[in-house]
Motif scaffolding. Sequence first.
Motif, PDB file in Angstrom:
ATOM      1  N   MET A  30     -71.204 -10.680  47.927  1.00 45.18           N
ATOM      2  CA  MET A  30     -70.566 -11.032  46.666  1.00 45.18           C
ATOM      3  C   MET A  30     -70.969 -12.428  46.215  1.00 45.18           C
ATOM      4  O   MET A  30     -70.239 -13.079  45.483  1.00 45.18           O
ATOM      5  CB  MET A  30     -69.054 -10.980  46.837  1.00 45.18           C
ATOM      6  N   SER A  31     -72.148 -12.874  46.634  1.00 45.60           N
ATOM      7  CA  SER A  31     -72.552 -14.237  46.292  1.00 45.60           C
ATOM      8  C   SER A  31     -72.534 -14.470  44.791  1.00 45.60           C
ATOM      9  O   SER A  31     -72.095 -15.519  44.319  1.00 45.60           O
ATOM     10  CB  SER A  31     -73.958 -14.506  46.805  1.00 45.60           C
ATOM     11  N   MET A  32     -73.005 -13.479  44.030  1.00 44.70           N
ATOM     12  CA  MET A  32     -73.081 -13.696  42.593  1.00 44.70           C
ATOM     13  C   MET A  32     -71.687 -13.696  41.959  1.00 44.70           C
ATOM     14  O   MET A  32     -71.484 -14.262  40.894  1.00 44.70           O
ATOM     15  CB  MET A  32     -73.992 -12.660  41.923  1.00 44.70           C
ATOM     16  N   ASP A  35     -70.766 -17.138  42.187  1.00 46.52           N
ATOM     17  CA  ASP A  35     -71.421 -17.850  41.083  1.00 46.52           C
ATOM     18  C   ASP A  35     -70.595 -17.688  39.805  1.00 46.52           C
ATOM     19  O   ASP A  35     -70.307 -18.656  39.097  1.00 46.52           O
ATOM     20  CB  ASP A  35     -72.829 -17.261  40.901  1.00 46.52           C
TER      21      ASP A  35
ATOM     22  N   LEU B  55     -79.329 -10.114  36.808  1.00 47.33           N
ATOM     23  CA  LEU B  55     -79.008 -11.451  37.307  1.00 47.33           C
ATOM     24  C   LEU B  55     -80.248 -12.201  37.771  1.00 47.33           C
ATOM     25  O   LEU B  55     -80.213 -13.410  37.947  1.00 47.33           O
ATOM     26  CB  LEU B  55     -77.964 -11.362  38.417  1.00 47.33           C
ATOM     27  N   ASP B  58     -80.869 -14.778  35.328  1.00 44.32           N
ATOM     28  CA  ASP B  58     -80.052 -15.974  35.537  1.00 44.32           C
ATOM     29  C   ASP B  58     -80.722 -16.881  36.557  1.00 44.32           C
ATOM     30  O   ASP B  58     -80.876 -18.086  36.360  1.00 44.32           O
ATOM     31  CB  ASP B  58     -78.670 -15.550  36.033  1.00 44.32           C
ATOM     32  N   ASP B 110     -78.000 -10.397  46.686  1.00 44.38           N
ATOM     33  CA  ASP B 110     -77.063 -11.294  46.001  1.00 44.38           C
ATOM     34  C   ASP B 110     -77.194 -12.716  46.530  1.00 44.38           C
ATOM     35  O   ASP B 110     -77.278 -13.670  45.763  1.00 44.38           O
ATOM     36  CB  ASP B 110     -75.635 -10.781  46.207  1.00 44.38           C
ATOM     37  N   ALA B 111     -77.268 -12.861  47.864  1.00 43.04           N
ATOM     38  CA  ALA B 111     -77.378 -14.198  48.441  1.00 43.04           C
ATOM     39  C   ALA B 111     -78.733 -14.799  48.084  1.00 43.04           C
ATOM     40  O   ALA B 111     -78.832 -15.989  47.783  1.00 43.04           O
ATOM     41  CB  ALA B 111     -77.179 -14.147  49.947  1.00 43.04           C
ATOM     42  N   LEU B 113     -80.479 -14.302  45.387  1.00 42.88           N
ATOM     43  CA  LEU B 113     -80.384 -14.796  44.005  1.00 42.88           C
ATOM     44  C   LEU B 113     -79.598 -16.107  43.959  1.00 42.88           C
ATOM     45  O   LEU B 113     -79.999 -17.070  43.311  1.00 42.88           O
ATOM     46  CB  LEU B 113     -79.692 -13.758  43.124  1.00 42.88           C
ATOM     47  N   GLY B 114     -78.470 -16.127  44.679  1.00 42.05           N
ATOM     48  CA  GLY B 114     -77.612 -17.307  44.652  1.00 42.05           C
ATOM     49  C   GLY B 114     -78.309 -18.525  45.244  1.00 42.05           C
ATOM     50  O   GLY B 114     -78.173 -19.639  44.729  1.00 42.05           O
ATOM     51  N   LEU B 117     -81.049 -19.684  42.802  1.00 42.05           N
ATOM     52  CA  LEU B 117     -80.393 -20.217  41.608  1.00 42.05           C
ATOM     53  C   LEU B 117     -79.829 -21.608  41.859  1.00 42.05           C
ATOM     54  O   LEU B 117     -80.117 -22.557  41.133  1.00 42.05           O
ATOM     55  CB  LEU B 117     -79.282 -19.247  41.206  1.00 42.05           C
TER      56      LEU B 117
END
Lengths: 363, 460
Positions: A30-32, A35, B55, B58, B110-111, B113-114, B117
């Motif tokens: 759920m990292s995003m 964000d 994303l 982003d 997800d990680a 990307l994070g 970012l």
Amino acid sequence: MSIALVIMITGALVGASCAIVGTFLVLRRMSMMGDAISHSVLLGIVAVFFFTGSRSPILAVLGAGAVGLLTVSLVELIYRTGRVKEDAAIGLVFPALFSIGVILVSRFPSAVHIDVDHVLYGEITFVAFDRLTLFGVDAGYRSFWLLGAMTIVNALFVLLFFKELKLATFDRGFAAALGFAPTVIHYALMALVSATTVVAFDSVGAILVVAMLIVPAAAAYLLTDRLLVMLGLAVAIGSGSAIGGYWLARWIDGSIAAAMAVVAGVVFVACFLFAPRHGLVARYVQLFTVRRAFARSLLLSHLRLHPGGVSMETIGERFLWSRRMTSNVVTAAVQDGLVTDSPARRLTLTKLGSVQAQQVPGH
Amino acid sequence: MMMVELGVSSPLAAVVAVLGLEWSYTLRNVVAGAAVLGVVGGVLGSFATLRRQSLLGDTLAHAALPGVCIAYIITGSRESLPLMIGAGLSGLVGTLFYLLITRTTRIKDDAGLGIVLSTGFGLGLLLLTYVQNTGGSGQSGLDRFLFGQAASLVRNDVITMSILGAIALATVVLLFKEFKLLSFDPDFAASIGYPTTMLTILITALLIVAVVIGLQAVGVILVVAILIAPASAARQWTDQLSTMLVLSGLFGAVSGAIGAILSSQITDLPTGPAVVLIATTLTAISLLAAPRRGLLWAAISRRRHRQRVQLASILHDLADAAAGEAGAVIPLTDLQAKRGVPGRLMTRQLAMLASRGLVARSINGREGWSLTAAGAEATAEASRRERVWKQYMARQMDLPVDAIHYDATEIERVLPPEALAMIEAELRAEDAAAIGRASDVVAGPPRRPSRPTARPGQAP
């Protein structure tokens, strides 16, 4: 206490409190969402200032916590309609909420006590001048109290509900079946992420807090397979990056918050390359070792089936190995005393080699 | 004259004039730039959202910030082209790093990307503050890349943006078929020999172009919205990819232009947030009100469907109780006991049926209802349709008859007349056989599954 020390301790507390909840964001994929929450809590902070005129941190935490949960619920609501995919739902909600926050900040900077720079970089340089007064008595730095309390709350939550969190994270269905209420855990975690983001807001701003949430946890994830160890490592990396960031920022004369994110990134890259089992180098070494071991097994089995001896060329052709590969494999086997190379250039097994050849699986 | 060169149509000038604004040089640039961004972002954002990569936009926008600063440090220029090139390269590096860490380690999408970012953005801000702290006041122009400042666009910027955008759009037009297949079924695309890796790289590169175009106008933090919101809005209005691309570009351009005009007229209103809020509003309207997919329409059609099912069930009950005969009066209490719905609701529904001439009310001591001749016919017709439908499904779809619940009223839309005729003939033969058996054996086999199973028009 020197200003530098206050800043470093504040940064370390940001790193620690974020890493604790960040670990679960990373593990729960759920990292995003983290964000998204970190962006949209800006609206909560600004709205509280704007409507109540109060600078009370308690109110800010409550307001931002509410907006954080609103973000999560909105994303889920939009996603559940089936009209929009989950990633797009996240990307629809947080820019909108963040935009409202930014517009309020830009239009009414004096009413909300913060400006756009504060949103971007935080104001960690000022923490040494922000002391808390309780009942007319000076009680020390406000940031220590706030971030210290947040770190303790996060740590207590994780330790008290460790079993529940672990189960809900790794096997949600099973957790639900056992009656551990994974949904409650989920929302509690999201609320803590929101609160942590707000408390960290003054130090690192609304966006760089994502780096503190995700990057140390991801780096720790590459170092260990145990949850408790991962939590400890993430906290250490987060705090360490914050302290390192202070020195980096001093060195190149830039934003401290940004430098904290950069140092965390550098630590991540180091883990990505050199982590003992999951790092890039370790994986290539593993791959190389396995390939060599397999090649040696092939060589030994082949020689066992051909006691009369086999030439190097034949082996290369038989297994489609390059000349160099063949030579490497054979040389290593000769060195280990498994194979002898006769004067007639024919390879045969030694006694030790025959013993090992019998242990090759499949023969 | 310049208006024509910039491709801004005169109707827009008229709108601006109506709003009481001066159609000035700056405003023209601002609107043109924002509109170009909107079109390109809308079109490429459509592919990104369809490929579940929205994303990524982003992430690469944030990762583009270091490139802007490095390009500035190297060239010392505030021209948009070098800064855009720096942004693009840095976005590309960020994307490659994201792919590397997610493909080679246990770090998930997800990680990944994070991480890219947040560290990319951190690096960008560090360089930005470094530039600001070491240089003079003139350097602060880089600020506009954070939240966007469409008012800072000059004519050359708009021309650069338009050329880049035109190249991106032309590529989409040329490779439309390939991109379409890549977005909907990449495995199939690979199996028929499309170079999917190349196409993926290309479509990601085009996404970077769209982001880079948007940086000056909307800023790195919010540019993602111009990729996602118009595409999500357009998706609600159509199922056709080509229509979706056109609509999405249109929504993007409208949001960009209106947001830019508002931000240039209202002091301290940054362009990025203004554009984002307008695009989000368009999306919200589309989600609610778009025909067919819109949530309001869905609620209405669900309601209608429920009502139709309930009405059909009442007719069915009446027919059952009256053994299909018109005119046989069934007491209301019997009907209510069968259906278990609140009395008032049932009375209202019966009244509805009565107004269509399907049932008749009679008060003879106590209230009762009967099928009219038309009602009996309609009920018989409904059960005939249901049987045909079930037969068809069981034959063609290999489903057990009991598992089929489907609204049979639209059967003619699904089945061609020949198929209907064929199945009806089969059913008649089956009925004849059943009657034959029934006369042999004393108790005939049940011709219809017992009551609670299937019923006309129950939603699956």
